[in-house]
Design a protein around this motif. Structure first.
Motif, PDB file in Angstrom:
ATOM      1  N   GLY A 195      34.540  27.048  52.775  1.00 42.42           N
ATOM      2  CA  GLY A 195      33.716  26.535  53.861  1.00 42.42           C
ATOM      3  C   GLY A 195      34.538  25.954  54.995  1.00 42.42           C
ATOM      4  N   LEU A 196      35.576  25.220  54.656  1.00 40.99           N
ATOM      5  CA  LEU A 196      36.426  24.627  55.689  1.00 40.99           C
ATOM      6  C   LEU A 196      37.186  25.711  56.452  1.00 40.99           C
ATOM      7  CD1 LEU A 196      37.824  21.499  53.788  1.00 40.99           C
ATOM      8  CD2 LEU A 196      36.017  21.565  55.525  1.00 40.99           C
ATOM      9  N   ARG A 197      37.634  26.740  55.750  1.00 45.55           N
ATOM     10  CA  ARG A 197      38.320  27.850  56.431  1.00 45.55           C
ATOM     11  C   ARG A 197      37.377  28.566  57.389  1.00 45.55           C
ATOM     12  NH1 ARG A 197      40.502  28.909  51.295  1.00 45.55           N
ATOM     13  NH2 ARG A 197      39.051  30.658  51.029  1.00 45.55           N
ATOM     14  N   ALA A 198      36.089  28.586  57.037  1.00 41.19           N
ATOM     15  CA  ALA A 198      35.079  29.217  57.892  1.00 41.19           C
ATOM     16  C   ALA A 198      34.604  28.276  59.002  1.00 41.19           C
ATOM     17  CB  ALA A 198      33.892  29.674  57.050  1.00 41.19           C
ATOM     18  N   TYR A 248      37.970  17.763  63.065  1.00 38.67           N
ATOM     19  CA  TYR A 248      37.858  17.746  64.531  1.00 38.67           C
ATOM     20  C   TYR A 248      38.504  18.997  65.139  1.00 38.67           C
ATOM     21  CZ  TYR A 248      39.414  16.583  69.277  1.00 38.67           C
ATOM     22  OH  TYR A 248      39.707  16.628  70.611  1.00 38.67           O
ATOM     23  N   CYS A 249      39.682  19.345  64.657  1.00 40.58           N
ATOM     24  CA  CYS A 249      40.380  20.528  65.178  1.00 40.58           C
ATOM     25  C   CYS A 249      39.593  21.810  64.895  1.00 40.58           C
ATOM     26  CB  CYS A 249      41.779  20.628  64.562  1.00 40.58           C
ATOM     27  SG  CYS A 249      42.925  19.346  65.141  1.00 40.58           S
ATOM     28  N   ALA A 250      39.006  21.877  63.716  1.00 40.58           N
ATOM     29  CA  ALA A 250      38.208  23.055  63.363  1.00 40.58           C
ATOM     30  C   ALA A 250      36.985  23.160  64.263  1.00 40.58           C
ATOM     31  CB  ALA A 250      37.794  22.977  61.899  1.00 40.58           C
ATOM     32  N   ALA A 251      36.331  22.023  64.507  1.00 38.62           N
ATOM     33  CA  ALA A 251      35.142  22.024  65.365  1.00 38.62           C
ATOM     34  C   ALA A 251      35.510  22.412  66.797  1.00 38.62           C
ATOM     35  CB  ALA A 251      34.490  20.651  65.340  1.00 38.62           C
ATOM     36  N   LEU A 252      36.623  21.920  67.267  1.00 34.75           N
ATOM     37  CA  LEU A 252      37.058  22.243  68.626  1.00 34.75           C
ATOM     38  C   LEU A 252      37.381  23.730  68.755  1.00 34.75           C
ATOM     39  CD1 LEU A 252      37.690  21.159  71.434  1.00 34.75           C
ATOM     40  CD2 LEU A 252      40.014  20.620  70.642  1.00 34.75           C
ATOM     41  N   ALA A 253      38.044  24.267  67.737  1.00 40.78           N
ATOM     42  CA  ALA A 253      38.374  25.698  67.754  1.00 40.78           C
ATOM     43  C   ALA A 253      37.114  26.557  67.758  1.00 40.78           C
ATOM     44  CB  ALA A 253      39.240  26.043  66.543  1.00 40.78           C
ATOM     45  N   LEU A 254      36.056  26.041  67.162  1.00 44.65           N
ATOM     46  CA  LEU A 254      34.802  26.789  67.062  1.00 44.65           C
ATOM     47  C   LEU A 254      34.141  26.979  68.428  1.00 44.65           C
ATOM     48  CD1 LEU A 254      32.879  27.994  64.838  1.00 44.65           C
ATOM     49  CD2 LEU A 254      31.683  25.807  64.900  1.00 44.65           C
ATOM     50  N   VAL A 255      34.351  26.021  69.325  1.00 42.42           N
ATOM     51  CA  VAL A 255      33.649  26.074  70.614  1.00 42.42           C
ATOM     52  C   VAL A 255      34.592  26.120  71.809  1.00 42.42           C
ATOM     53  CG1 VAL A 255      31.648  24.872  69.663  1.00 42.42           C
ATOM     54  CG2 VAL A 255      33.476  23.537  70.743  1.00 42.42           C
ATOM     55  N   GLN A 256      35.858  26.347  71.575  1.00 45.56           N
ATOM     56  CA  GLN A 256      36.819  26.218  72.668  1.00 45.56           C
ATOM     57  C   GLN A 256      36.632  27.262  73.775  1.00 45.56           C
ATOM     58  OE1 GLN A 256      40.796  26.603  71.171  1.00 45.56           O
ATOM     59  NE2 GLN A 256      40.449  28.612  70.226  1.00 45.56           N
ATOM     60  N   LYS A 278      33.073  25.435  58.774  1.00 47.08           N
ATOM     61  CA  LYS A 278      31.807  24.753  58.535  1.00 47.08           C
ATOM     62  C   LYS A 278      32.048  23.248  58.550  1.00 47.08           C
ATOM     63  CE  LYS A 278      29.643  28.265  55.563  1.00 47.08           C
ATOM     64  NZ  LYS A 278      29.078  28.515  54.208  1.00 47.08           N
ATOM     65  N   GLY A 279      31.070  22.518  59.053  1.00 49.13           N
ATOM     66  CA  GLY A 279      31.174  21.063  59.021  1.00 49.13           C
ATOM     67  C   GLY A 279      30.985  20.549  57.605  1.00 49.13           C
ATOM     68  N   TRP A 280      31.537  19.375  57.351  1.00 49.84           N
ATOM     69  CA  TRP A 280      31.480  18.789  56.012  1.00 49.84           C
ATOM     70  C   TRP A 280      30.040  18.556  55.573  1.00 49.84           C
ATOM     71  CZ3 TRP A 280      33.512  18.661  51.654  1.00 49.84           C
ATOM     72  CH2 TRP A 280      33.372  17.601  50.755  1.00 49.84           C
ATOM     73  N   GLY A 281      29.188  18.121  56.488  1.00 48.28           N
ATOM     74  CA  GLY A 281      27.794  17.872  56.142  1.00 48.28           C
ATOM     75  C   GLY A 281      27.088  19.128  55.655  1.00 48.28           C
ATOM     76  N   ARG A 282      27.375  20.248  56.275  1.00 49.73           N
ATOM     77  CA  ARG A 282      26.742  21.504  55.855  1.00 49.73           C
ATOM     78  C   ARG A 282      27.231  21.930  54.474  1.00 49.73           C
ATOM     79  NH1 ARG A 282      26.431  27.179  59.305  1.00 49.73           N
ATOM     80  NH2 ARG A 282      25.865  28.517  57.563  1.00 49.73           N
ATOM     81  N   ILE A 283      28.513  21.759  54.234  1.00 47.52           N
ATOM     82  CA  ILE A 283      29.074  22.133  52.931  1.00 47.52           C
ATOM     83  C   ILE A 283      28.415  21.313  51.821  1.00 47.52           C
ATOM     84  CG2 ILE A 283      31.174  22.077  51.517  1.00 47.52           C
ATOM     85  CD1 ILE A 283      32.750  22.710  54.091  1.00 47.52           C
ATOM     86  N   THR A 285      24.503  22.524  64.012  1.00 49.44           N
ATOM     87  CA  THR A 285      24.025  23.565  63.097  1.00 49.44           C
ATOM     88  C   THR A 285      25.099  23.935  62.091  1.00 49.44           C
ATOM     89  OG1 THR A 285      22.536  24.479  64.776  1.00 49.44           O
ATOM     90  CG2 THR A 285      23.131  25.926  62.949  1.00 49.44           C
ATOM     91  N   ARG A 286      26.336  23.911  62.492  1.00 52.75           N
ATOM     92  CA  ARG A 286      27.448  24.237  61.589  1.00 52.75           C
ATOM     93  C   ARG A 286      27.772  23.102  60.630  1.00 52.75           C
ATOM     94  NH1 ARG A 286      29.415  29.330  60.928  1.00 52.75           N
ATOM     95  NH2 ARG A 286      31.534  28.538  60.670  1.00 52.75           N
ATOM     96  N   GLY A 287      27.071  21.956  60.800  1.00 53.39           N
ATOM     97  CA  GLY A 287      27.242  20.874  59.836  1.00 53.39           C
ATOM     98  C   GLY A 287      28.101  19.720  60.305  1.00 53.39           C
TER      99      GLY A 287
END
Length: 205
Positions: free
Chosen positions: A123-126, A159-167, A128-133, A186-188
């Protein structure tokens, strides 16, 4: 004497059968289709009593349930909760379900802790936010403490994963910024994390 009058498909996947014995027993008897096949039960089959039928079913259910679980696990790893749900849905009874799942755990073919670790990593590699997992695992029967240090991601890494998701998403207008927030939530990702990422994304402009 118990005589099978009708055999009806049952269950959401039609992997169960309901044996109907006539007006005197309107509820019938729910069995896995695999067990009905193994016992060669057909319309017109007769049994001395329901107890005798139950005895035959008890003998046939365990190998059938084990075979079913091995096919499921061959396709994808599952939690003990998911296997129990699947077997129950297929018409297996409690004792067979308990015995089968316990044996799979004993053989290490099912391991909820291993499943959790792998699921979190995936999930983290994909991104996904921790809350969704955590919510997805709960649906699989694993109640994970959000603060469990064995699995909880480092806040900076999240934070880095979330930023990469919407950069690459635009954030010029209010509509675009709201879309970024919705995507992250939505991603958690938590709302505070989503706001922090949005601020960072705007600072890149």
């Amino acid at each position: 004497m118990l005589v099978v009058v009708t055999i009806e498909p049952a269950g959401p996947d039609k992997r169960a059968c309901r044996l109907l014995f006539g007006a005197e027993d309107p509820q019938g008897y729910l069995l896995p289709k695999a067990v009905v096949t193994a016992l060669a039960i057909k319309e017109g089959s007769s049994f001395d009593s329901r107890a005798k039928l139950r005895e035959l079913v008890d003998e046939a259910e365990l190998p059938a349930a084990m075979a079913r679980c091995l096919r499921i696990l061959n396709a994808r790893d599952k939690t003990t909760h998911e296997l129990r749900e699947r077997l129950a849905r297929d018409g297996y009874h409690g004792r067979a379900i308990d015995a089968t799942v316990d044996r799979l755990v004993e053989l290490s073919l099912v391991d909820d802790e291993r499943f959790t670790s792998n699921y979190v990593d995936s999930g983290l590699r994909a991104k996904k936010g921790w809350g969704r997992i955590v919510k997805e695992l709960a649906r699989k029967g694993i109640e994970l403490d959000p603060d469990d240090e064995r699995y909880c991601p480092d806040p900076y890494d999240e934070y880095c994963a979330a930023l990469a998701l919407v950069q690459r998403l635009p954030v010029d207008s209010e509509k675009e910024r709201n879309r970024v927030l919705r995507r992250l939530i939505t991603r958690g990702y938590s709302y505070p994390m989503a706001l922090k990422v949005l601020d960072a994304r705007r600072a890149m402009l």
